[in-house]
Design a protein around this motif. Structure first.
Motif, mmCIF file in Angstrom:
data_model
loop_
_atom_site.group_PDB
_atom_site.id
_atom_site.type_symbol
_atom_site.label_atom_id
_atom_site.label_comp_id
_atom_site.label_asym_id
_atom_site.label_seq_id
_atom_site.Cartn_x
_atom_site.Cartn_y
_atom_site.Cartn_z
ATOM 1 N N SER A 138 0.862 -1.210 0.052
ATOM 2 C CA SER A 138 0.046 0.047 0.128
ATOM 3 C C SER A 138 0.755 1.192 -0.125
ATOM 4 O O SER A 138 1.826 1.442 0.769
ATOM 5 N N LYS A 139 0.365 2.211 -0.640
ATOM 6 C CA LYS A 139 1.022 3.543 -0.722
ATOM 7 C C LYS A 139 1.133 4.179 0.849
ATOM 8 O O LYS A 139 2.271 4.634 1.029
ATOM 9 N N ALA A 140 0.106 3.820 1.707
ATOM 10 C CA ALA A 140 0.199 4.529 2.918
ATOM 11 C C ALA A 140 1.439 3.877 3.722
ATOM 12 O O ALA A 140 2.227 4.647 4.538
ATOM 13 N N ASN A 141 1.368 2.787 3.590
ATOM 14 C CA ASN A 141 2.662 2.055 4.382
ATOM 15 C C ASN A 141 3.912 2.196 3.993
ATOM 16 O O ASN A 141 4.947 2.394 4.671
ATOM 17 N N LYS A 142 4.168 2.517 2.348
ATOM 18 C CA LYS A 142 5.407 2.938 1.822
ATOM 19 C C LYS A 142 5.612 4.099 2.510
ATOM 20 O O LYS A 142 6.766 4.503 2.694
ATOM 21 N N ALA A 143 4.536 5.251 2.503
ATOM 22 C CA ALA A 143 5.057 6.571 2.923
ATOM 23 C C ALA A 143 5.318 6.539 4.418
ATOM 24 O O ALA A 143 6.159 7.251 4.783
ATOM 25 N N GLU A 203 2.121 15.779 6.448
ATOM 26 C CA GLU A 203 2.906 16.593 5.528
ATOM 27 C C GLU A 203 3.951 16.210 4.711
ATOM 28 O O GLU A 203 4.031 16.498 3.376
ATOM 29 N N PHE A 204 4.833 15.259 5.189
ATOM 30 C CA PHE A 204 5.709 14.707 4.428
ATOM 31 C C PHE A 204 5.274 13.768 3.200
ATOM 32 O O PHE A 204 5.779 13.768 2.363
ATOM 33 N N ARG A 205 4.018 13.006 3.602
ATOM 34 C CA ARG A 205 3.457 12.319 2.434
ATOM 35 C C ARG A 205 3.259 13.211 1.317
ATOM 36 O O ARG A 205 3.378 12.687 0.052
ATOM 37 N N ASN A 206 3.120 14.508 1.429
ATOM 38 C CA ASN A 206 2.558 15.077 0.196
ATOM 39 C C ASN A 206 3.811 15.582 -0.578
ATOM 40 O O ASN A 206 3.744 15.951 -1.739
ATOM 41 N N LEU A 207 5.069 15.526 0.031
ATOM 42 C CA LEU A 207 6.208 15.698 -1.036
ATOM 43 C C LEU A 207 6.798 14.227 -1.837
ATOM 44 O O LEU A 207 7.656 14.520 -2.454
ATOM 45 N N LEU A 208 6.227 13.227 -1.270
ATOM 46 C CA LEU A 208 6.741 12.022 -1.955
ATOM 47 C C LEU A 208 6.184 11.937 -3.513
ATOM 48 O O LEU A 208 5.006 12.180 -3.562
ATOM 49 N N SER A 209 6.917 11.650 -4.418
ATOM 50 C CA SER A 209 6.429 11.525 -5.757
ATOM 51 C C SER A 209 6.264 9.938 -6.081
ATOM 52 O O SER A 209 6.672 8.980 -5.270
ATOM 53 N N GLN A 210 5.489 9.810 -7.393
ATOM 54 C CA GLN A 210 5.250 8.525 -7.586
ATOM 55 C C GLN A 210 6.744 7.664 -7.935
ATOM 56 O O GLN A 210 6.742 6.593 -7.686
ATOM 57 N N GLU A 211 7.680 8.343 -8.468
ATOM 58 C CA GLU A 211 8.855 7.783 -8.437
ATOM 59 C C GLU A 211 9.493 7.275 -7.047
ATOM 60 O O GLU A 211 10.138 6.297 -7.078
ATOM 61 N N ASP A 212 9.220 8.231 -6.230
ATOM 62 C CA ASP A 212 9.750 7.663 -4.924
ATOM 63 C C ASP A 212 9.283 6.511 -4.487
ATOM 64 O O ASP A 212 10.031 5.528 -3.945
ATOM 65 N N TYR A 213 7.923 6.272 -4.532
ATOM 66 C CA TYR A 213 7.074 5.099 -4.382
ATOM 67 C C TYR A 213 7.656 3.922 -5.094
ATOM 68 O O TYR A 213 7.940 2.609 -4.547
ATOM 69 N N ASP A 214 7.554 3.949 -6.253
ATOM 70 C CA ASP A 214 8.072 2.928 -7.214
ATOM 71 C C ASP A 214 9.644 2.598 -7.367
ATOM 72 O O ASP A 214 9.672 1.323 -7.802
ATOM 73 N N THR A 215 10.447 3.530 -6.936
ATOM 74 C CA THR A 215 11.757 2.983 -7.129
ATOM 75 C C THR A 215 12.631 3.045 -5.714
ATOM 76 O O THR A 215 13.299 2.077 -5.396
ATOM 77 N N ARG A 216 12.189 3.903 -4.880
ATOM 78 C CA ARG A 216 12.900 3.937 -3.458
ATOM 79 C C ARG A 216 12.405 3.231 -2.699
ATOM 80 O O ARG A 216 12.850 2.627 -1.473
ATOM 81 N N PHE A 217 10.952 2.925 -2.645
ATOM 82 C CA PHE A 217 10.422 2.304 -1.498
ATOM 83 C C PHE A 217 9.506 1.116 -2.070
ATOM 84 O O PHE A 217 8.537 0.667 -1.443
ATOM 85 N N THR A 218 10.009 0.524 -3.288
ATOM 86 C CA THR A 218 9.523 -0.663 -3.697
ATOM 87 C C THR A 218 10.748 -1.620 -4.205
ATOM 88 O O THR A 218 11.505 -1.164 -4.863
ATOM 89 N N MET A 219 10.708 -2.883 -3.374
ATOM 90 C CA MET A 219 11.773 -3.898 -3.708
ATOM 91 C C MET A 219 10.754 -5.081 -3.411
ATOM 92 O O MET A 219 10.150 -5.443 -2.415
ATOM 93 N N ASP A 220 10.820 -5.898 -4.357
ATOM 94 C CA ASP A 220 10.257 -7.217 -4.572
ATOM 95 C C ASP A 220 11.173 -8.038 -3.906
ATOM 96 O O ASP A 220 11.991 -8.685 -4.674
ATOM 97 N N LEU A 221 11.119 -8.337 -2.556
ATOM 98 C CA LEU A 221 12.267 -9.139 -1.787
ATOM 99 C C LEU A 221 12.062 -10.546 -2.001
ATOM 100 O O LEU A 221 13.134 -11.377 -1.689
ATOM 101 N N PHE A 222 10.831 -11.098 -2.343
ATOM 102 C CA PHE A 222 10.625 -12.595 -2.247
ATOM 103 C C PHE A 222 10.315 -13.101 -3.586
ATOM 104 O O PHE A 222 9.548 -12.454 -4.346
#
Length: 222
Positions: A138-143, A203-222
């Motif tokens: 979820s986006k919320a947990n990544k944030a 407030e912090f959630r508002n500055l995260l971009s889609q690229e942040d979610y997709d690349t920095r906070f997405t890792m398919d670990l298993f």
């Protein structure tokens, strides 16, 4: 000179140039939940949903077993045993896992799941990381993870010093101190709604971009 492409927030480059940021699109969660755009801090039902995701309750039994197998394999490769009592080093995971290599935030992202606060992950910590960082997390947990990564002093806010220390440690000499301070100033101007020089989780959630979610906070670990 523009900011390098591996800046911790994709939004930093846009803020430094434009002083504004488009809102991110949604990342589909594993299970249909409250709309991420309407997420309210402190809502007990929503917080419980995030906890359920971290506990592995929103994935199938087959997927949960796959996370356990991946944990055992990583533990064996690190020489710390393959049973459920082993602990995985976030430093080693960041250096060795294909999904983490090249991500300058990987070590801190993975370490943020350490409930022992020692930079190591138990099997349950690993399950939480697998679920949240999954491309279906979820986006919320990544944030929330991103906020924990940047809240270096763990005071419940991302303040100017948190941002400065993070940028300094990641960018080195890529930007001058003056450029870093300018970025921080513009970030705070754009996203610090009450002008207290601190960013709340909302407030912090508002500055995260889609690229942040997709690349920095997405890792398919298993």
């Amino acid at each position: 000179v523009g900011p390098p492409p591996w800046l911790p927030f994709a939004s930093l480059g846009r803020v430094s140039q434009m002083g504004c940021l488009r809102r991110s699109k949604k990342v589909e969660p594993m299970e249909v939940a409250a709309d991420d755009g309407d997420w309210v801090d402190g809502d007990a039902r929503q917080d419980a949903h995030l906890d359920r995701e971290r506990q592995g309750e929103l994935i199938s039994i087959k997927e949960l077993e796959a996370t356990h197998k991946a944990f055992a394999a990583a533990a064996a490769s690190f020489g710390v045993g393959g049973d459920g009592e082993a602990r995985l080093s976030a430093v080693k995971l960041a250096a060795s896992h294909g999904e983490a290599r090249g991500n300058p935030l990987a070590r801190r992202v993975l370490a943020s799941f350490s409930t022992a606060k020692d930079g190591t992950l138990s099997q349950q910590d690993w399950v939480a990381a697998c679920c949240v960082l999954s491309s279906r997390g979820s986006k919320a947990n990544k944030a929330r993870t991103a906020f924990q990564v940047y809240d270096l002093d763990e005071d419940g806010f991302v303040n100017v010093d948190d941002l400065r220390r993070t940028l300094d440690s990641m960018l080195g000499n890529a930007l001058s101190p003056q450029q870093v301070e300018q970025i921080i100033k513009r970030l705070m101007s754009a996203f610090d709604a009450n002008d207290d020089h601190c960013l709340t989780e909302e407030e912090f959630r508002n500055l995260l971009s889609q690229e942040d979610y997709d690349t920095r906070f997405t890792m398919d670990l298993f």
